[in-house]
Write an enzyme that holds these catalytic residues in place. Structure first.
Site, PDB file in Angstrom:
ATOM      1  N   ASP A 191       0.869  -1.175   0.000  1.00  0.00           N
ATOM      2  CA  ASP A 191       0.000   0.000   0.000  1.00  0.00           C
ATOM      3  C   ASP A 191       0.902   1.220   0.000  1.00  0.00           C
ATOM      4  O   ASP A 191       1.289   1.699   1.059  1.00  0.00           O
ATOM      5  CB  ASP A 191      -0.896  -0.015   1.237  1.00  0.00           C
ATOM      6  CG  ASP A 191      -1.784   1.215   1.343  1.00  0.00           C
ATOM      7  OD1 ASP A 191      -1.810   2.021   0.406  1.00  0.00           O
ATOM      8  OD2 ASP A 191      -2.455   1.364   2.390  1.00  0.00           O
ATOM      9  N   PRO A 192       1.302   1.657  -1.176  1.00  0.00           N
ATOM     10  CA  PRO A 192       0.758   1.326  -2.497  1.00  0.00           C
ATOM     11  C   PRO A 192       1.432   0.110  -3.138  1.00  0.00           C
ATOM     12  O   PRO A 192       2.595  -0.167  -2.898  1.00  0.00           O
ATOM     13  CB  PRO A 192       1.066   2.578  -3.306  1.00  0.00           C
ATOM     14  CG  PRO A 192       2.369   3.057  -2.734  1.00  0.00           C
ATOM     15  CD  PRO A 192       2.301   2.753  -1.255  1.00  0.00           C
TER      16      PRO A 192
END
Length: 438
Positions: A124-125
């Site tokens: 994330d990301p």
């Protein structure tokens, strides 16, 4: 044998380094602490550890020059320096961090030089982008039209290891987590853009159910609106929200720590000769059990005093650093006190919620996609695996010539996300989907 230089030997680096070594690449781990790099490559003839201060641009450039690809696991402000060296020497680059404005400026030059600077290829990301695009493109092929997208993600202690007042333990350096907590946020809700200032980021957490695990607090994560363009969403999409998951009580605690100024990185204080309690008294006056409630205008039992005490901020032990900010001192105490003990597990939670219309069938549906991943006791943490394995897989694929795309890129196109997700699935990292008619 293709050569990879990995900058950084921190808490998430081991799965990446070992994956690349096991796949036959020559891997150089370059870090300011050679002993950490040596531990990562020990037992591998194709591994090498070198001393390299990330702030020494010339030393960094020399390592890039001698490699075929550079992986930057350094703090985000150093990524553009690595990227500049890659562009100058004609090398590809991989990083797990968000694309910064400085990085984005390299796009045209990278395309012109036939280079790929792949960003946001972590969890994330990273996995969030790739798994979302897989579902969206798959439903579009079935005639589905996306109208709403909500995504939650959080790295936390496993339930049995959730044993402190912060409801959190660090599988990487606390400073980055604390700095991120000072970001404002934007998202799209029912067709309207909502802006949340940093001071109110934790003010109204949403309760999020993760099946089989529990209920968690969620708050907005940075700028979700920018992903409308990144994901190529149409105007039919009326809700776009990306959020972070934490254990219950987190948002109230962090709100009050921020209100006290303990997340402030300025000014820098002279800490020589001070104990932690003395520094707190310097900031808030004494006695602390009266001045902190007065500052927050809260009863003592609703303040962070107990949490502050639990990590040593009220102790008479001397502060080890000569100077620093309130944030520096808080991060140091968190790193020392909120760490995983040997054998403890962390967990990674990810939940996507998609809403689709199917015009030809005149129906609507909601799809949920869920990832619950636990660390390996005595082995790699879930955070380390989910952050660094996507980057490792992408590195291999780049060096094998699997990607044709060039420029400053995030992994939202099928030529990247399909093979990366396929390999992650073989490593036990895969989201499960459930479709419900509305």
């Amino acid at each position: 044998m293709k050569k990879v230089v990995v900058f950084g030997a921190g808490l998430v680096s081991r799965p990446l380094v070992h994956y690349l070594l096991k796949h036959g690449f020559q891997v150089t781990v370059a870090t300011r602490t050679p002993s950490k790099a040596e531990a990562l490559v020990r037992g591998f003839e194709n591994g090498r550890a070198v001393a390299c201060n990330a702030d020494d641009n010339q030393a960094l450039r020399e390592q890039v020059r001698d490699a075929d690809l550079a992986v930057s696991l350094l703090p985000a402000p150093r990524h553009p320096v690595v990227a500049r060296a890659c562009l100058d020497f004609g090398k590809h680059m991989v990083t797990t961090s968000y694309v910064s404005p400085a990085m984005r400026e390299f796009d045209a030059e990278a395309k012109r030089k036939d280079l790929l600077l792949l960003n946001e290829i972590g969890v994330d990301p990273g996995i969030d982008h790739m798994s979302a695009m897989e579902v969206i493109r798959g439903e579009e092929k079935k005639g589905g039209v996306l109208t709403g997208f909500v995504s939650w993600c959080g790295g936390l202690p496993a339930p049995e290891a959730n044993d402190n007042l912060f409801g959190y333990k660090f599988s990487w350096a606390p400073r980055g987590v604390l700095t991120a907590a000072k970001n404002s946020a934007r998202y799209l809700k029912n067709g309207k853009i909502v802006t949340i200032p940093a001071a109110k980021l934790f003010a109204q957490p949403e309760m999020v159910e993760i099946p089989g695990v529990g209920t968690f607090e969620g708050y907005p994560n940075r700028d979700s609106v920018s992903y409308i363009q990144t994901y190529g969403f149409s105007k039919k999409v009326k809700t776009v929200f990306r959020g972070t998951l934490r254990n219950p009580g987190h948002c109230k605690l962090y709100t009050n720590l921020i209100r006290l100024g303990l997340f402030d990185d300025e000014p820098k204080h002279d800490l020589r000769g001070l104990s932690y309690r003395a520094f707190m008294e310097k900031l808030f006056g004494q006695p602390l059990w009266e001045t902190i409630p007065a500052r927050l205008k809260l009863p003592a039992n609703e303040t962070p005093l107990a949490a502050m005490k639990s990590i040593g901020l009220l102790s008479t032990n001397p502060i080890s650093m000569a100077s620093g900010s309130a944030l520096d001192v808080l991060a140091e105490r968190m790193q020392e006190s909120l760490k995983f003990e040997p054998g403890e597990r962390d967990m990674l939670l990810m939940k996507h919620i998609f809403t689709f219309e199917y015009p030809q069938k005149k129906t609507r549906a909601q799809i949920s996609a869920l990832l619950v991943d636990f660390g390996i006791p005595g082995g790699d943490s879930s955070m380390a695996r989910t952050v660094s394995l996507p980057a490792a897989i992408a590195t291999r694929l780049i060096l094998e010539g699997a990607f044709r795309i060039r420029g400053v890129v995030v992994p939202v196109m099928e030529e990247i996300y399909r093979p990366v997700l396929d390999e992650l699935a073989t490593l036990g990292i895969q989201l499960t989907e459930k479709k419900t008619r509305l």
